[in-house]
Design an enzyme around this catalytic site. Structure first.
Site, mmCIF file in Angstrom:
data_model
loop_
_atom_site.group_PDB
_atom_site.id
_atom_site.type_symbol
_atom_site.label_atom_id
_atom_site.label_comp_id
_atom_site.label_asym_id
_atom_site.label_seq_id
_atom_site.Cartn_x
_atom_site.Cartn_y
_atom_site.Cartn_z
ATOM 1 N N ARG A 172 -2.278 7.158 4.940
ATOM 2 C CA ARG A 172 -2.716 6.630 3.650
ATOM 3 C C ARG A 172 -1.564 6.766 2.666
ATOM 4 N NH1 ARG A 172 -6.071 4.164 5.879
ATOM 5 N NH2 ARG A 172 -8.328 4.241 5.601
ATOM 6 N N GLU B 23 -2.804 0.163 -3.095
ATOM 7 C CA GLU B 23 -2.752 -1.130 -2.390
ATOM 8 C C GLU B 23 -3.647 -2.150 -3.068
ATOM 9 O OE1 GLU B 23 -3.727 -0.651 1.773
ATOM 10 O OE2 GLU B 23 -2.325 0.994 1.966
ATOM 11 N N HIS C 35 -0.424 -2.920 5.727
ATOM 12 C CA HIS C 35 -1.579 -2.192 6.277
ATOM 13 C C HIS C 35 -2.125 -2.890 7.536
ATOM 14 C CE1 HIS C 35 -4.936 0.825 5.035
ATOM 15 N NE2 HIS C 35 -4.875 0.698 6.352
HETATM 16 C C1 DGY Z 1 -8.751 2.648 8.885
HETATM 17 O O1 DGY Z 1 -9.524 2.403 9.797
HETATM 18 O O2 DGY Z 1 -8.827 3.705 8.238
HETATM 19 C C2 DGY Z 1 -7.731 1.636 8.552
HETATM 20 O O3 DGY Z 1 -6.708 2.161 7.797
HETATM 21 C C3 DGY Z 1 -8.383 0.507 7.804
HETATM 22 O O4 DGY Z 1 -9.212 1.032 6.859
#
Ligand code: DGY
Length: 324
Positions: free
Chosen positions: A243, A272, A290
């Site tokens: 993250r 983001e 992402h």
């Molecule tokens: C997750 O599954 O956490 C991915 O980053 C998408 O949200």
């Protein structure tokens, strides 16, 4: 005849899983796939039995404290749940589920993609070719860093961290160091010859590459800050597929500008989809939007996992992937 529960998806899913869901529930789709505002999330919580959010939905305490509340389950499409205020959801009696396991391999693949791209300067090379600036082969052109045999430090040795370690160890003969806050199952790291570090501070100075695989949210906010970036060797690379808020972006930009680390490969960002323009201007940063779980197979599997959680919940069983 019993009425089928109502379910709202905050974003579009692969068509096959939307269709499967529609067979079993009264489903509302977000036709144009726009990110929901706080008001739209509150309206969803007020009018549907199940809300299926994603990482783009900030389900804060303020949003969850809406009335009247109809939603009984937040069946998240994704494994990370740092966008949901879990304590408030629990206090309001809302079940929260996620989709672990099914995105492990593809997220690990993206971490390795970034590692390869940043070490071998693939983004820079692609930009040269596309812009017509490439002037042909020469012995000193875009020299990168060899990966085979180097040391990879993994912060967060859960499912995805372990999958990255396997790829690095068996694909590239890398030496694996790791930091994990809890003891791991005895056989979890079989064959990897991985060495545990007692702390992140102990791990960082020993690494050529560092890959982050810990959850986001308050607990790990700016876990990698200016001080910790300063512990990395100047030839080392940072990879983040976890993250964005795990890394202090401003501190990372300064480290990349000053060359106190050699490069960074990022798939996730603070705030983001905003990406700091300073990052975009840096040649030694590889930036992906992402994409960790973004394969057809995985996004379908994530949808089916949400479905399994909903089916269990609405038939009175414990959902397999209960977070709270
Ligand atoms: C997750 O599954 O956490 C991915 O980053 C998408 O949200």
């Amino acid at each position: 005849m019993t009425t089928r529960p109502t379910v709202i998806l905050t974003r579009r899913w692969p068509a096959s899983v939307e269709a499967e869901l529609q067979q079993r529930y009264r489903v509302t789709l977000n036709e144009d796939d726009h990110p929901f505002s706080s008001r739209e999330l509150q309206s969803a919580l007020q009018h549907y039995d199940a809300v299926c959010p994603t990482v783009t939905d900030a389900l804060t305490a303020e949003v969850l404290n809406t009335a009247p509340l109809r939603c009984r389950i937040l069946a998240n499409y994704g494994v990370g749940v740092n966008h949901i205020d879990i304590e408030t959801a629990a206090a309001k009696g809302i079940t929260v589920t996620n989709t672990p396991g099914v995105l492990t391999d593809c997220t690990a693949d993206i971490a390795i993609t970034l590692l390869l791209m940043v070490a071998r300067r693939a983004g820079e090379g692609e930009r040269q070719v596309r812009s017509g600036r490439w002037q042909g082969w020469r012995p000193t052109h875009l020299l990168g860093t060899k990966i085979t045999g180097k040391t990879l430090g993994i912060i967060g040795m859960g499912r995805i961290g372990q999958a990255v370690a396997r790829r690095a160890r068996f694909g590239f003969g890398m030496k694996i160091l790791y930091f994990h806050p809890r003891p791991l199952a005895n056989d979890a790291l079989a064959g990897l010859n991985a060495s545990a570090c007692a702390s992140i501070d102990q791990l960082l100075p020993q690494c050529d590459f560092v890959s982050l695989h810990c959850p986001g949210g308050q607990r790990n906010f700016h876990l990698i800050d200016a001080r910790r970036l300063g512990l990395m060797p100047s030839h080392a690379f940072l990879i983040n597929t976890s993250r964005g808020d795990v890394v202090d972006t401003e501190a990372l930009i300064q480290a990349l500008k000053r060359g106190t680390i050699r490069g960074a490969g990022l798939d996730v960002y603070e705030n983001e989809p905003h990406v700091d323009p300073q990052l975009c201007a840096l040649e030694n940063a590889v930036l992906l939007p992402h994409l960790g779980s973004a394969t057809v197979e995985t996004r379908e599997a994530m949808g089916l996992r949400v479905l399994a959680n909903l089916d269990a919940f609405f038939s009175g069983r414990n959902p397999p992937d209960c977070v709270v």
